[in-house]
Design a protein around this motif. Structure first.
Motif, PDB file in Angstrom:
ATOM      1  N   ARG A  26     -34.294  -6.786 -35.420  1.00  0.00           N
ATOM      2  CA  ARG A  26     -35.491  -5.884 -34.996  1.00  0.00           C
ATOM      3  C   ARG A  26     -34.984  -4.320 -34.537  1.00  0.00           C
ATOM      4  O   ARG A  26     -34.057  -4.389 -33.571  1.00  0.00           O
ATOM      5  CB  ARG A  26     -36.223  -6.570 -33.883  1.00  0.00           C
ATOM      6  N   LEU A  28     -36.337  -0.565 -33.254  1.00  0.00           N
ATOM      7  CA  LEU A  28     -37.520   0.572 -32.754  1.00  0.00           C
ATOM      8  C   LEU A  28     -36.834   1.789 -33.352  1.00  0.00           C
ATOM      9  O   LEU A  28     -36.028   2.491 -33.065  1.00  0.00           O
ATOM     10  CB  LEU A  28     -37.390   0.407 -31.218  1.00  0.00           C
ATOM     11  N   LYS A  50     -36.514  -5.431 -39.701  1.00  0.00           N
ATOM     12  CA  LYS A  50     -37.894  -5.369 -39.044  1.00  0.00           C
ATOM     13  C   LYS A  50     -37.837  -4.236 -38.121  1.00  0.00           C
ATOM     14  O   LYS A  50     -37.178  -3.964 -37.419  1.00  0.00           O
ATOM     15  CB  LYS A  50     -38.276  -6.656 -38.414  1.00  0.00           C
ATOM     16  N   ASP A  52     -40.080  -1.143 -36.099  1.00  0.00           N
ATOM     17  CA  ASP A  52     -41.371  -0.979 -35.253  1.00  0.00           C
ATOM     18  C   ASP A  52     -41.297   0.642 -35.143  1.00  0.00           C
ATOM     19  O   ASP A  52     -40.323   1.067 -34.801  1.00  0.00           O
ATOM     20  CB  ASP A  52     -41.321  -1.723 -33.802  1.00  0.00           C
ATOM     21  N   ARG A  63     -42.830   0.280 -25.890  1.00  0.00           N
ATOM     22  CA  ARG A  63     -42.443  -0.923 -27.025  1.00  0.00           C
ATOM     23  C   ARG A  63     -40.916  -1.369 -26.254  1.00  0.00           C
ATOM     24  O   ARG A  63     -40.561  -2.690 -26.590  1.00  0.00           O
ATOM     25  CB  ARG A  63     -42.347  -0.475 -28.086  1.00  0.00           C
ATOM     26  N   TYR A  69     -35.047  -5.400 -28.783  1.00  0.00           N
ATOM     27  CA  TYR A  69     -34.448  -4.742 -29.891  1.00  0.00           C
ATOM     28  C   TYR A  69     -33.090  -4.996 -30.167  1.00  0.00           C
ATOM     29  O   TYR A  69     -32.166  -4.766 -29.097  1.00  0.00           O
ATOM     30  CB  TYR A  69     -34.810  -3.271 -30.182  1.00  0.00           C
TER      31      TYR A  69
END
Length: 87
Positions: A26, A28, A50, A52, A63, A69
């Motif tokens: 993940r 960011l 993934k 964001d 976030r 993350y």
């Protein structure tokens, strides 16, 4: 790393430096320029990550506090704050 049958099984969900589909990295991305953000996000997602997206420092910081993350990609010149101050 343990062996189960013929395949190696990594207890952390990673094998041979590759991510298993069950455990996506993940990321960011904090970037206010729409074209740059879109380019980076599409490239990373097409590689299986993934991503964001936050378009300013305030929402990016929120976030960061909401989720864990693996990586942060941070624009240093954001409209509401200096990117370095988020670090």
């Amino acid at each position: 790393m343990k062996r189960a049958g013929r395949k190696a099984v990594c207890p952390e969900g990673w094998c041979c430096g590759r991510m298993r589909k069950e455990r996506l990295m993940r990321i960011l991305l904090i970037e206010d320029e729409a074209r740059i953000a879109d380019f980076v996000q599409r490239g990373l997602e097409s590689s299986g990550y993934k991503v964001d997206l936050a378009t300013d420092g305030k929402s990016g910081l929120a976030r960061l506090h909401e989720l864990d993350y693996h990586l942060l990609i941070l624009d240093l010149m954001l409209p509401d704050t200096d990117g370095l101050s988020l670090l």
